[in-house]
Design a protein around this motif. Structure first.
Motif, short mmCIF file in Angstrom:
data_model
loop_
_atom_site.label_atom_id
_atom_site.label_comp_id
_atom_site.label_asym_id
_atom_site.label_seq_id
_atom_site.Cartn_x
_atom_site.Cartn_y
_atom_site.Cartn_z
N GLU A 66 -2.34 18.56 15.30
CA GLU A 66 -1.49 18.89 14.16
C GLU A 66 -1.23 17.66 13.29
O GLU A 66 -1.29 17.73 12.05
CB GLU A 66 -0.16 19.48 14.64
N PHE A 67 -0.97 16.52 13.93
CA PHE A 67 -0.79 15.29 13.14
C PHE A 67 -2.07 14.94 12.39
O PHE A 67 -2.02 14.49 11.24
CB PHE A 67 -0.36 14.14 14.05
N ARG A 68 -3.21 15.16 13.01
CA ARG A 68 -4.47 14.88 12.32
C ARG A 68 -4.68 15.82 11.14
O ARG A 68 -5.20 15.41 10.09
CB ARG A 68 -5.64 15.00 13.31
N ARG A 69 -4.29 17.07 11.28
CA ARG A 69 -4.41 18.01 10.17
C ARG A 69 -3.57 17.56 8.98
O ARG A 69 -3.88 17.89 7.83
CB ARG A 69 -3.98 19.41 10.61
N ARG A 70 -2.53 16.80 9.26
CA ARG A 70 -1.67 16.30 8.19
C ARG A 70 -2.11 14.93 7.68
O ARG A 70 -1.40 14.30 6.89
CB ARG A 70 -0.22 16.26 8.66
N GLY A 71 -3.25 14.47 8.16
CA GLY A 71 -3.82 13.23 7.64
C GLY A 71 -3.47 11.98 8.40
O GLY A 71 -3.79 10.87 7.95
N ALA A 72 -2.83 12.11 9.55
CA ALA A 72 -2.47 10.93 10.33
C ALA A 72 -3.64 10.45 11.17
O ALA A 72 -4.55 11.22 11.50
CB ALA A 72 -1.29 11.25 11.25
N HIS A 73 -3.63 9.18 11.53
CA HIS A 73 -4.55 8.64 12.52
C HIS A 73 -3.84 8.81 13.87
O HIS A 73 -3.05 7.96 14.28
CB HIS A 73 -4.84 7.17 12.24
N ALA A 74 -4.09 9.95 14.51
CA ALA A 74 -3.34 10.31 15.72
C ALA A 74 -4.20 10.16 16.96
O ALA A 74 -5.40 10.53 16.95
CB ALA A 74 -2.82 11.75 15.60
N TYR A 75 -3.60 9.66 18.03
CA TYR A 75 -4.33 9.40 19.28
C TYR A 75 -3.50 9.92 20.45
O TYR A 75 -2.29 9.73 20.51
CB TYR A 75 -4.58 7.90 19.43
N LEU A 76 -4.21 10.56 21.38
CA LEU A 76 -3.56 11.15 22.55
C LEU A 76 -3.76 10.26 23.78
O LEU A 76 -4.89 9.87 24.09
CB LEU A 76 -4.14 12.54 22.81
N PHE A 77 -2.65 9.99 24.47
CA PHE A 77 -2.68 9.26 25.74
C PHE A 77 -2.05 10.16 26.80
O PHE A 77 -0.86 10.49 26.72
CB PHE A 77 -1.92 7.94 25.62
N GLU A 78 -2.86 10.58 27.76
CA GLU A 78 -2.42 11.56 28.76
C GLU A 78 -2.86 11.09 30.15
O GLU A 78 -4.04 10.79 30.36
CB GLU A 78 -3.04 12.93 28.45
N PRO A 79 -1.93 11.02 31.12
CA PRO A 79 -2.30 10.50 32.44
C PRO A 79 -2.98 11.52 33.35
O PRO A 79 -3.67 11.12 34.29
CB PRO A 79 -0.94 10.09 33.03
N ASP A 80 -2.80 12.80 33.09
CA ASP A 80 -3.29 13.84 33.99
C ASP A 80 -4.47 14.58 33.36
O ASP A 80 -4.28 15.38 32.43
CB ASP A 80 -2.16 14.82 34.32
N VAL A 81 -5.66 14.34 33.86
CA VAL A 81 -6.85 14.98 33.26
C VAL A 81 -6.80 16.49 33.37
O VAL A 81 -7.42 17.20 32.56
CB VAL A 81 -8.15 14.44 33.92
N ARG A 82 -6.04 17.02 34.32
CA ARG A 82 -5.94 18.48 34.46
C ARG A 82 -5.20 19.11 33.29
O ARG A 82 -5.37 20.30 33.02
CB ARG A 82 -5.23 18.82 35.77
#
Length: 244
Positions: A66-82
Motif C-alpha cells: 500500500e505504501f508503494r502504491r502511494r509512491g513510497a520507497h517501502a521495505y518489509l522486514f519480517e522475522p518469520d518466513v511463515r
C-alpha cells in the motif's frame, strides 16, 4: 499540521466487519487495514510519496504494498518466513525487529502494525524502531493490549479467564491448536507501562496516543487509567524522532 479527527463510526464498522472475516477473506481484511493505516500515517506526516518507509513485522506485505502504491520507497522486514505467504513483497528482508540491518536514521517513516504484543522485549524493539528513524521522522506503532476484548487474539475474549483455559477451549471448539501461546509468541502488553516507557525517552516525542479503531473520544479514553486497558482495544502511538 492539523490533527486527524476521530475516525467515523462507518469506518470503524467496516474495519470490524472485515476483521471478523479475517480467516475467510484475509485479502479483503488486510488490504482495507493497510489503506486505513497509510491514511493515518499521511494524516500525521503528509504524503509518503518519495519517502523511505520501513515496515517492521508486516507479515504478508499488505502495508508495504500500500505504501508503494502511494509512491513510497517501502521495505518489509519480517522475522518469520511463515508469515510472508507464497509471494513475498519484492525486496523483503527476513530480519529480527530487535536488530534491523539498517543504518541509523535510514527511514523517514518506521511503521509497525500489531507487532509489539508479539515481542518479548518491547523496550528493545521500540529502541530499534527509533534508531532506524531519521531525526524528525515519524514512528507509527500500534498493538493490541492484553486486557482488550481482543487481547487473546484467536482465543479472545476467553483470555479473561486465563490463557491456558482459553487455549484449551479453542482447541476443543476448532479441533486444532491455537496459533498463539502466551509467553512464546504472544505477550501481555499493557497501555500504562508502554506509555510510561515512551514518555521517559528523550529521543522521541509522543505526537498522539489514541485508540486505533474507536469511533469517538479516541484520545480521551487512553488518558483514563484502568478504563483504557479494556476500552482502547488497540493502541496507536505516533512518535516523532527528536532532532539529534
Amino acid at each position: 499540521m492539523r490533527r486527524p479527527k476521530d475516525p467515523s463510526l462507518r469506518r470503524s464498522l467496516l474495519l470490524f466487519r472485515a476483521f471478523l472475516r479475517e480467516q475467510q477473506d484475509p485479502g479483503h481484511c488486510y488490504s482495507l487495514l493497510a489503506r486505513d493505516a497509510a491514511d493515518q500515517v499521511e494524516a500525521y506526516d503528509g504524503p509518503v510519496r518519495g519517502r523511505t518507509v520501513v515496515d517492521v513485522g508486516g507479515g504478508g506485505g499488505w502495508f508495504t504494498e500500500e505504501f508503494r502504491r502511494r509512491g513510497a520507497h517501502a521495505y518489509l522486514f519480517e522475522p518469520d518466513v511463515r508469515e510472508l505467504g507464497p509471494e513475498p513483497a519484492e525486496g523483503t528482508v527476513v530480519a529480527d525487529g530487535y536488530l534491523l540491518p539498517l543504518a541509523d536514521g535510514a527511514a523517514d517513516v518506521c511503521f509497525s502494525s500489531n507487532v509489539l504484543e508479539h515481542v518479548a522485549d518491547p523496550r528493545t524493539f521500540l529502541s530499534e524502531l527509533v534508531r532506524v528513524t531519521r531525526p524528525g521522522g515519524l514512528i507509527y506503532v500500534s498493538f493490541t493490549n492484553w486486557l482488550s476484548p481482543w487481547g487473546g487474539h484467536e482465543w479472545a475474549p476467553w483470555h479473561y479467564l486465563g490463557a491456558e483455559r482459553a487455549r484449551a477451549r479453542y482447541r476443543r471448539r476448532t479441533g486444532h491448536p491455537a496459533k498463539h501461546t502466551l509467553g512464546e509468541n504472544l505477550f501481555a502488553v499493557h497501555i500504562g507501562p508502554t506509555l510510561r516507557l515512551v514518555r521517559a525517552r528523550d529521543d522521541v516525542r509522543v505526537v498522539a496516543a489514541r485508540s486505533r479503531y474507536w469511533p469517538f473520544l479516541a484520545g480521551a479514553v487512553v488518558k483514563v487509567p484502568v478504563l483504557r486497558e479494556f476500552a482502547t482495544w488497540n493502541l496507536l502511538l505516533i512518535l516523532r524522532r527528536c532532532p539529534a
